[in-house]
Design a protein around this motif. Structure first.
Motif, PDB file in Angstrom:
ATOM      1  N   ASP A  63       0.803  -1.164   0.150  1.00 12.34           N
ATOM      2  CA  ASP A  63      -0.060  -0.168  -0.042  1.00 12.34           C
ATOM      3  C   ASP A  63       0.808   1.157   0.166  1.00 12.34           C
ATOM      4  O   ASP A  63       0.263   2.430  -0.131  1.00 12.34           O
ATOM      5  CB  ASP A  63      -0.934  -0.038   1.189  1.00 12.34           C
ATOM      6  CG  ASP A  63      -2.048  -1.189   1.133  1.00 12.34           C
ATOM      7  OD1 ASP A  63      -2.533  -1.578   0.011  1.00 12.34           O
ATOM      8  OD2 ASP A  63      -2.501  -1.597   2.248  1.00 12.34           O
ATOM      9  N   TYR A 206      -7.246   7.677   3.689  1.00 10.27           N
ATOM     10  CA  TYR A 206      -7.687   6.537   3.058  1.00 10.27           C
ATOM     11  C   TYR A 206      -8.785   6.602   2.289  1.00 10.27           C
ATOM     12  O   TYR A 206      -9.939   7.521   2.622  1.00 10.27           O
ATOM     13  CB  TYR A 206      -7.957   5.345   4.091  1.00 10.27           C
ATOM     14  CG  TYR A 206      -8.246   4.160   3.762  1.00 10.27           C
ATOM     15  CD1 TYR A 206      -7.611   3.227   3.398  1.00 10.27           C
ATOM     16  CD2 TYR A 206      -9.929   3.773   3.719  1.00 10.27           C
ATOM     17  CE1 TYR A 206      -8.171   1.926   2.635  1.00 10.27           C
ATOM     18  CE2 TYR A 206     -10.216   2.605   2.850  1.00 10.27           C
ATOM     19  CZ  TYR A 206      -9.491   1.910   2.533  1.00 10.27           C
ATOM     20  OH  TYR A 206      -9.864   0.457   2.000  1.00 10.27           O
ATOM     21  N   ARG A 211      -8.327  -4.574  -1.639  1.00 16.25           N
ATOM     22  CA  ARG A 211      -7.628  -5.157  -2.753  1.00 16.25           C
ATOM     23  C   ARG A 211      -7.508  -6.609  -2.338  1.00 16.25           C
ATOM     24  O   ARG A 211      -7.175  -6.666  -1.373  1.00 16.25           O
ATOM     25  CB  ARG A 211      -6.343  -4.648  -3.233  1.00 16.25           C
ATOM     26  CG  ARG A 211      -6.442  -3.182  -3.710  1.00 16.25           C
ATOM     27  CD  ARG A 211      -4.985  -2.813  -4.412  1.00 16.25           C
ATOM     28  NE  ARG A 211      -4.815  -3.709  -5.540  1.00 16.25           N
ATOM     29  CZ  ARG A 211      -3.523  -4.107  -5.911  1.00 16.25           C
ATOM     30  NH1 ARG A 211      -2.392  -3.661  -5.320  1.00 16.25           N
ATOM     31  NH2 ARG A 211      -3.298  -4.679  -6.928  1.00 16.25           N
ATOM     32  N   SER A 228      -5.182  -6.597   0.662  1.00 11.47           N
ATOM     33  CA  SER A 228      -4.534  -5.323   1.154  1.00 11.47           C
ATOM     34  C   SER A 228      -5.363  -4.131   0.752  1.00 11.47           C
ATOM     35  O   SER A 228      -6.715  -4.077   0.890  1.00 11.47           O
ATOM     36  CB  SER A 228      -3.321  -5.234   0.077  1.00 11.47           C
ATOM     37  OG  SER A 228      -3.889  -5.234  -1.287  1.00 11.47           O
ATOM     38  N   HIS A 229      -4.748  -2.934   0.753  1.00 10.13           N
ATOM     39  CA  HIS A 229      -5.302  -1.668   1.025  1.00 10.13           C
ATOM     40  C   HIS A 229      -6.252  -1.523   1.860  1.00 10.13           C
ATOM     41  O   HIS A 229      -7.566  -1.285   1.781  1.00 10.13           O
ATOM     42  CB  HIS A 229      -6.108  -1.104  -0.663  1.00 10.13           C
ATOM     43  CG  HIS A 229      -6.344   0.413  -0.633  1.00 10.13           C
ATOM     44  ND1 HIS A 229      -5.382   1.271  -0.391  1.00 10.13           N
ATOM     45  CD2 HIS A 229      -7.311   0.800  -0.588  1.00 10.13           C
ATOM     46  CE1 HIS A 229      -6.021   2.332  -0.663  1.00 10.13           C
ATOM     47  NE2 HIS A 229      -7.282   2.303  -0.848  1.00 10.13           N
TER      48      HIS A 229
END
Length: 450
Positions: A63, A206, A211, A228-229
């Motif tokens: 990220d 954010y 993901r 992720s993210h």
């Protein structure tokens, strides 16, 4: 003194080989965040291992390009032991701020502190900054927000004696800024293993959504994903199976990788929801629906295969059930980018209609990873199998997957898992193991069918 700078192999692939114990995934133990901010020694490392870092993501998929590693162990004065990871409940006092992977994907705000005028080389049993002192200079106060992507389990004083130690990406050091202006030349001329102060923070600015990707080796019976993210870390993934939400199993202590179950047994469609570091459901209980990509064929060969998904928001959810035993985590990353020996045939089948072969899939200082292939060479189907491996020296089994394995003396005995025992005539399966000790071929390798 030369600052610490090295290529990290990733959490699952250190000498202790963080991975799944045969008996099943050990429970992740939550360690409380330290009081914020804390001060610790700062070192630096060149990059994540290939294909994955300790959190289960390739470096290119992080990220942020600015990333850190946290200490696996809290073992002051102990520089030689490598407890099996993830650490079990009876070793809770040994868990470092890596937190068995539960701090993966979180962000930390790091502030540069004093430099050492003496020697700060992380030598075992030696004090930090010996024959010198910590002094402030014009770089103090420079800050950078970084993502937790890896773990430090090395046998040095930084990784063992200093609970608040941070290992920073080398490329990030000169991106620290003061007053919005990068300091530029902090490393290497003005580094000398600084102290830093740091604290956990939510993902800065954010936006968007998660993901999701499948890892190498993922398939319908071992659907391992990476998430992720994240808005604020990840402390769990739940999947919907037969109308019930079940807790997915973390893939070893790779804290952003989980092994799911399909919506229907043996299927390729999945529904998940994710819990953040506070235990709250991301998106208020948002459900993510996706499928094993057709591009994977039977098994995903790429290290990272991203998937598209659809979501549905809403407070109503099916009942929560207990974890499903159908999926079995397994480390899929190669422990070393160096060439490994080719397949070594077994000394010969010791049981009617069964042959075994040994392949070293990776090696590193103090250990290696191998795969044992079991083949039914008979004319009728088998309902189960058993393999025996005799080590040549003092090697010890660290962990295994796709089999139930135990060691007695120099001999390891492995029997099939529930999902890979049936072998048709001519069929093959395999199981893997991580071993501590010298990389030597076994003196005996045999298999039998039942």
């Amino acid at each position: 003194m030369t600052p610490q700078s090295r290529l990290r192999l990733g959490a699952a692939l250190t000498a202790a080989a963080a991975a799944l114990l045969v008996a099943g995934q050990l429970p992740a133990l939550a360690v409380d965040d330290p009081p914020a901010p804390v001060t610790g020694n700062a070192t630096h490392f060149d990059g994540l291992g290939s294909p994955y870092g300790g959190c289960g993501l390739p470096q290119s998929e992080l990220d942020s390009p600015d990333f850190v590693a946290l200490n696996v162990y809290d073992l002051p004065g102990d520089y030689t032991s490598y407890p099996v990871r993830p650490l079990p409940p009876d070793q809770a006092d040994r868990i470092g701020l890596w937190n068995n992977g539960l701090n993966c994907g979180r962000f930390v705000r790091v502030t540069i502190g004093d430099r050492c005028t003496g020697t700060n080389d992380g030598a075992p049993g030696q004090p930090f900054c010996r024959n010198g002192s910590w002094v402030a200079d014009g770089y103090n106060g420079a800050t950078l927000t970084m993502v937790v992507a890896d773990s430090c389990g090395d046998g040095n004083a930084w990784c063992r004696d200093d609970r608040n130690h941070l290992d920073l990406s080398t490329a990030s050091v000169n991106r620290f800024a003061r007053g919005g202006v990068p300091v530029g030349d902090l490393y290497p001329s003005h580094w000398n293993n600084r102290q830093v102060s740091w604290s956990f923070v939510p993902a800065p600015g954010y936006s968007g959504d998660l993901r999701i990707a499948f890892l190498r080796g993922a398939q319908r019976y071992w659907p391992a994903i990476a998430v992720s993210h994240l808005p604020n870390g990840i402390h769990g993934v739940e999947y919907l199976a037969d109308g019930v939400w079940r807790a997915a199993t973390m893939n070893s202590d790779m804290g952003q990788s989980y092994v799911l179950g399909a919506t229907t047994a043996g299927g390729v469609d999945f529904q998940i929801r994710v819990r953040d570091v506070t235990g709250a459901l991301v998106g208020g209980g948002r459900v993510y629906r996706f499928a094993l990509p057709a591009s994977c064929g039977g098994t995903c060969s790429a290290a990272y295969t991203p998937v598209s998904y659809t979501t549905s928001d809403g407070p109503t959810a099916p009942p929560t059930g207990s974890p499903s035993p159908t999926a079995s985590p397994s480390p899929t990353a190669s422990p070393s980018p160096t060439a490994s020996p080719g397949p070594t045939a077994s000394p010969g089948p010791s049981g009617a209609g069964c042959a075994a072969a040994w392949t070293v899939t990776g090696a590193w200082a103090g250990g290696f990873q191998a795969e044992v292939t079991v083949r039914n060479t008979g004319t009728s189907a088998a309902t189960g199998w058993r393999t025996e491996v005799a080590f040549a020296g003092g090697q010890r089994l660290v962990n295994a997957w796709n089999a139930g394995a135990t060691q007695s003396g120099a001999r390891v005995t492995a029997t099939n898992a529930s999902w890979n025992g049936a072998l048709p005539a001519g069929g093959t399966t395999s199981w893997g193991l991580v071993v501590s000790g010298d990389n030597q071929p076994p003196t005996e390798l045999s298999c039998t069918l039942r």
